[in-house]
Design a protein around this motif. Sequence first.
Motif: not given
Length: 63
Positions: A53-58
Motif C-alpha cells: 500500500c502506498l500512502i501519499p502525503l498531502d
Amino acid sequence: MLANSYFLAAGDWYACLGGLASLRQERMLTPLPLHHMNALACSVMAMLLTGGCLIPLDWFHPR
C-alpha cells in the motif's frame, strides 16, 4: 511516451533492490506527488507488484 513494460520493469527493479532499500513492509509513505517520476514509476509500481500500500502525503500547505 513510456510503455507499460517500462513501469513494470522499474517497479520490479525497485522491489528487488534489497539491502537498506528492501521492501520488508507492506506500506510505503511518500512525500512526492504521484506525477513525479520516482513516485509513479518506482514507488507505486513496486507496491502494486508486491501487494503493498502506498500512502501519499498531502500537498504543501502555506499555513
